[in-house]
Design an enzyme around this catalytic site. Structure first.
Site, PDB file in Angstrom:
ATOM      1  N   SER A 143       2.133  -2.180   9.184  1.00  0.00           N
ATOM      2  CA  SER A 143       2.867  -1.202   8.364  1.00  0.00           C
ATOM      3  C   SER A 143       2.187   0.146   8.554  1.00  0.00           C
ATOM      4  O   SER A 143       1.012   0.208   8.940  1.00  0.00           O
ATOM      5  CB  SER A 143       2.771  -1.629   6.895  1.00  0.00           C
ATOM      6  OG  SER A 143       3.091  -0.558   6.031  1.00  0.00           O
ATOM      7  N   TYR A 156      -1.536  -4.790  -0.887  1.00  0.00           N
ATOM      8  CA  TYR A 156      -0.737  -4.632   0.337  1.00  0.00           C
ATOM      9  C   TYR A 156      -1.489  -3.768   1.354  1.00  0.00           C
ATOM     10  O   TYR A 156      -1.585  -4.106   2.535  1.00  0.00           O
ATOM     11  CB  TYR A 156       0.601  -3.989  -0.028  1.00  0.00           C
ATOM     12  CG  TYR A 156       1.628  -3.925   1.074  1.00  0.00           C
ATOM     13  CD1 TYR A 156       2.530  -4.973   1.276  1.00  0.00           C
ATOM     14  CD2 TYR A 156       1.728  -2.805   1.897  1.00  0.00           C
ATOM     15  CE1 TYR A 156       3.501  -4.904   2.273  1.00  0.00           C
ATOM     16  CE2 TYR A 156       2.690  -2.737   2.898  1.00  0.00           C
ATOM     17  CZ  TYR A 156       3.575  -3.784   3.081  1.00  0.00           C
ATOM     18  OH  TYR A 156       4.531  -3.703   4.069  1.00  0.00           O
TER      19      TYR A 156
END
Ligand code: NAD
Length: 261
Positions: A143, A156
């Site tokens: 990401s 995350y």
């Protein structure tokens, strides 16, 4: 059809980016094992559709990738059914948005297990076969948050930074074995994962839905556009090609310029 003799395992492929990657690999002729949660009817429709549309073999594994034993079982199943796992896409992931001091401990553990440790367990299971055949492609969906941070997403961001490090380390171990290991790092892609975090972000930042979309999500991306799942899938297909055999240990951004800032 560049991948006709290959077989792939794509975790978290009943939805979003993983589904697009599974479809793109199948379009290139690869057999695919799809994995993830969802309505059994919809999943079977998708599996059968892949076989009918692309003339490949598709199987579904309901393995929960927070469980190491189930990951090993899924990889072994693919090896049994297809004869090999040549391509491994570690894509399953979840998000949770909360101030760090209120972050539920079980959510932290779950995100680390699904977004990071699952890749380690799947790589361990798939690697002996790839090494024996001297060919393999491992793609981890990281990401933009593997490169930069964002508040209220501590687990995350930690997991995605972790997967970028895992990618580099394993790439170096395998550099002379014909196996490449890379991560792809999308910015915001319009999928259920992004849609689901909007209500919590509204709460955490005291904003409306429109403000979250325009002032938080699209604000991060200089192009002011969402990345599409098909664009991420095309990058994954390229990484599986012979043209990409010297690309290993990289973290490839597809984020509309987000991490250039
Ligand atoms: P999504 O919610 O559409 O899909 C997630 C998939 O993972 C689903 O198939 C779901 O069933 C599966 N999954 C979740 N928990 C699982 C578990 N325990 N075991 C097995 N499967 C499980 O999300 P998405 O946006 O397509 O995300 C896919 C990946 O892309 C994730 O790793 C995510 O972090 C990453 N990513 C997404 C974006 C984005 O903006 N959507 C951006 C960057 C990175």
């Amino acid at each position: 059809m560049t991948l006709c003799s290959k077989s792939a395992v794509v975790t978290g492929s009943t939805s979003g980016i993983g589904l697009a990657i599974a479809r793109a690999l199948a379009k290139e002729g690869a057999n695919v094992l799809i994995n993830g949660f969802g309505d059994p009817h919809d999943i079977e429709k998708e599996r059968a559709g892949l076989e009918a549309e692309f003339g490949i073999k598709a199987v579904y594994s309901p393995a929960d990738v927070s469980r190491p034993d189930q990951i090993a079982g899924m990889v072994h199943e693919a090896q049994e059914v297809f004869g090999a796992v040549d391509i491994l896409v570690n894509n399953a992931g979840i998000q949770f948005v909360s101030p760090v001091e209120e972050f539920p401990v079980e959510k932290w553990d779950q995100i680390l297990a699904i977004n990071l440790s699952s890749a380690f367990h799947a790589i361990r299971a798939a690697l002996p076969g790839m090494k024996a055949r001297k060919w393999g492609r491992i793609i981890n969906t990281a990401s933009a948050l593997s490169l930069v941070a964002s508040p209220f997403k501590s687990a995350y961001v930690a997991a995605k930074h972790g997967i970028a490090g895992l990618t580099k380390s394993v790439a170096l171990e395998l550099a002379t074995h014909g196996v490449t290991v890379n991560c792809v790092s999308p910015g915001y892609v319009w999928t259920p994962l992004v849609e689901r975090q909007i209500p919590d972000t509204m709460k955490a930042r005291n904003m409306t839905r429109e403000q979250v979309i325009n002032d938080i999500l699209l604000e991060a991306q200089p192009t002011k556009q969402f990345v599409t799942v098909e664009q991420v899938a095309a990058l994954a297909v390229f990484l599986c090609s012979d043209a990409a055999s010297q690309i290993t240990g990289t973290n490839l951004s597809m984020d509309g310029g987000w991490t250039a800032e």
